[in-house]
Write a protein that holds these residues in place. Structure first.
Motif, PDB file in Angstrom:
ATOM      1  N   VAL A 151       0.864  -1.180   0.000  1.00 30.57           N
ATOM      2  CA  VAL A 151       0.000   0.000   0.000  1.00 30.57           C
ATOM      3  C   VAL A 151       0.900   1.229   0.000  1.00 30.57           C
ATOM      4  N   ASP A 152       0.365   2.341  -0.496  1.00 31.09           N
ATOM      5  CA  ASP A 152       1.155   3.576  -0.593  1.00 31.09           C
ATOM      6  C   ASP A 152       1.033   4.451   0.648  1.00 31.09           C
ATOM      7  N   PHE A 153      -0.133   4.420   1.271  1.00 31.12           N
ATOM      8  CA  PHE A 153      -0.336   5.207   2.481  1.00 31.12           C
ATOM      9  C   PHE A 153      -1.426   4.561   3.312  1.00 31.12           C
ATOM     10  N   VAL A 154      -1.462   4.926   4.588  1.00 32.83           N
ATOM     11  CA  VAL A 154      -2.430   4.344   5.518  1.00 32.83           C
ATOM     12  C   VAL A 154      -3.208   5.461   6.198  1.00 32.83           C
ATOM     13  N   ILE A 155      -4.527   5.336   6.159  1.00 32.89           N
ATOM     14  CA  ILE A 155      -5.406   6.199   6.951  1.00 32.89           C
ATOM     15  C   ILE A 155      -6.388   5.280   7.648  1.00 32.89           C
ATOM     16  N   ALA A 156      -6.335   5.274   8.982  1.00 36.73           N
ATOM     17  CA  ALA A 156      -7.185   4.347   9.735  1.00 36.73           C
ATOM     18  C   ALA A 156      -7.317   4.814  11.179  1.00 36.73           C
ATOM     19  N   SER A 157      -7.669   6.102  11.341  1.00 36.35           N
ATOM     20  CA  SER A 157      -7.756   6.662  12.695  1.00 36.35           C
ATOM     21  C   SER A 157      -6.484   6.335  13.465  1.00 36.35           C
ATOM     22  N   LEU A 158      -5.351   6.610  12.838  1.00 33.72           N
ATOM     23  CA  LEU A 158      -4.045   6.170  13.337  1.00 33.72           C
ATOM     24  C   LEU A 158      -3.365   7.300  14.109  1.00 33.72           C
ATOM     25  N   ALA A 159      -3.065   7.055  15.379  1.00 30.42           N
ATOM     26  CA  ALA A 159      -2.392   8.047  16.212  1.00 30.42           C
ATOM     27  C   ALA A 159      -0.885   7.976  15.994  1.00 30.42           C
ATOM     28  N   PRO A 160      -0.234   9.108  15.755  1.00 31.99           N
ATOM     29  CA  PRO A 160       1.208   9.115  15.467  1.00 31.99           C
ATOM     30  C   PRO A 160       2.049   9.110  16.736  1.00 31.99           C
ATOM     31  N   ASN A 161       2.058   7.999  17.452  1.00 26.90           N
ATOM     32  CA  ASN A 161       2.860   7.945  18.681  1.00 26.90           C
ATOM     33  C   ASN A 161       4.333   7.679  18.348  1.00 26.90           C
ATOM     34  N   GLU A 162       5.171   7.788  19.349  1.00 23.62           N
ATOM     35  CA  GLU A 162       6.619   7.693  19.127  1.00 23.62           C
ATOM     36  C   GLU A 162       7.035   6.324  18.609  1.00 23.62           C
ATOM     37  N   GLU A 163       6.401   5.286  19.091  1.00 25.04           N
ATOM     38  CA  GLU A 163       6.745   3.936  18.642  1.00 25.04           C
ATOM     39  C   GLU A 163       6.481   3.776  17.147  1.00 25.04           C
ATOM     40  N   ARG A 164       5.357   4.264  16.687  1.00 22.66           N
ATOM     41  CA  ARG A 164       5.022   4.160  15.269  1.00 22.66           C
ATOM     42  C   ARG A 164       5.915   5.056  14.412  1.00 22.66           C
ATOM     43  N   LYS A 165       6.333   6.176  14.957  1.00 25.92           N
ATOM     44  CA  LYS A 165       7.194   7.092  14.207  1.00 25.92           C
ATOM     45  C   LYS A 165       8.550   6.465  13.885  1.00 25.92           C
ATOM     46  N   GLU A 166       8.940   5.480  14.657  1.00 27.02           N
ATOM     47  CA  GLU A 166      10.185   4.776  14.355  1.00 27.02           C
ATOM     48  C   GLU A 166      10.043   3.880  13.138  1.00 27.02           C
ATOM     49  N   GLN A 167       8.806   3.504  12.818  1.00 29.17           N
ATOM     50  CA  GLN A 167       8.560   2.564  11.720  1.00 29.17           C
ATOM     51  C   GLN A 167       8.120   3.254  10.434  1.00 29.17           C
ATOM     52  N   VAL A 168       7.344   4.349  10.562  1.00 29.25           N
ATOM     53  CA  VAL A 168       6.804   5.031   9.390  1.00 29.25           C
ATOM     54  C   VAL A 168       6.908   6.534   9.589  1.00 29.25           C
TER      55      VAL A 168
END
Length: 300
Positions: A133-150
């Motif tokens: 997939v090119d991008f993700v939108i799914a009520s996704l909160a940008p927390n620090e853990e996720r920021k390390e991955q995307v």
């Protein structure tokens, strides 16, 4: 390749007891030689035609790749109304919601066709990293853990988290501590899962992939509380008289939603941020939200 074709032809006419052999005898040598010549020429022709067909197929794939470049693929988990959900429209299963409206706006601004891939929430970032997939939108909160991955866009939505309980338990569960020893459900890999671990550490956590499953387990007494976004909870409360919002508030400083792209995809991120800026300045997401709430199907 010609040899293979000729081998295939000869195999169709074997000598009895000697497969894959031509039958040649003295009385028919000239005739057989003529047949062999014809077969050889036929093999060359077939090989040539095969090569042309293959080139044509490769050309077709090239066109298909070009078409794919005119598309942008959204990854979402369509079980979270009003953000993303399934609904039958004109007899067809359709994915819609305020997040999907935002994705469509992004695609339109880029001049691309939007393609939607629906999957479990906990698979979204993995599929993004894999490039499916090119991008993700799914009520996704940008927390620090996720920021390390995307990488995340600017936020497009700020909401709140609430706790749902059964109506008969409203006066029992009045604080997070009152749920100690009682099970709390949250969507797998969601920010609500982290909230449950941090703020309800003495409550057994039940992680489930789909939100409707969490609601069903709450209604049937398999769990005692459910954490989710307030806008999503409002929809379930409107359809379930036996459920209620707990009287206590759930605080979380990262209660925003943003668009995720693959790490390092700065070009796409810049384009998305341009759309997000316009959407926020013009109040479009509030409009998307109200439309999605009106469109969300009633629970059966």
């Amino acid at each position: 390749m010609t040899i293979a074709i000729l081998y295939g032809v000869s195999y169709n006419y074997p000598i009895e007891g000697k497969a894959n052999a031509f039958q040649i005898d003295g009385g028919n040598c000239n005739e057989t030689a003529e047949k062999l010549t014809a077969l050889f020429l036929a093999g060359i022709t077939a090989a040539t035609l095969g090569a042309c067909t293959k080139e044509g197929g490769q050309s077709g794939n090239g066109s298909q790749n070009q078409e794919e470049k005119d598309q942008i693929v959204l990854g979402t988990s369509a079980d979270y109304a009003p953000f993303e959900f399934h609904k039958i429209v004109n007899g067809e299963d359709t994915i819609m919601g305020c997040d999907v409206a935002l994705a469509q706006k992004i695609a339109d601004d880029m001049g691309k066709e939007l393609v939607i891939k629906d999957m479990d929430f906990n698979s979204l970032l993995t599929e993004l990293d894999n490039g499916t997939v090119d991008f993700v939108i799914a009520s996704l909160a940008p927390n620090e853990e996720r920021k390390e991955q995307v990488d995340f866009s600017d936020y497009y939505y700020t909401g709140g988290i609430c706790c749902l309980v059964r109506v008969e338990d409203v006066d029992t569960y009045t604080t997070p501590d009152s749920l100690a020893g009682h099970s709390v459900a949250a969507q797998t890999s969601s920010i609500h899962e982290k909230v449950a671990k941090d703020q309800m550490a003495d409550s057994p956590l039940v992680s489930l992939g789909k939100v409707p499953d969490m609601i069903m387990q709450l209604k049937t007494g398999k769990v005692d509380a459910v954490l989710m976004d307030k806008d999503t909870a409002d929809g379930y409360l409107a359809e379930n008289d036996d459920l209620a919002q707990a009287s206590f508030e759930v605080f979380y400083e990262e209660s925003t939603c943003a668009v995720a792209v693959k790490k390092g995809n700065t070009q796409l991120l810049e384009q998305i941020n341009e759309t997000v800026k316009e959407v926020k300045e013009q109040g479009l997401f509030d409009q998307y939200m109200e439309e999605a709430k009106a469109q969300a199907p009633s629970e059966d």
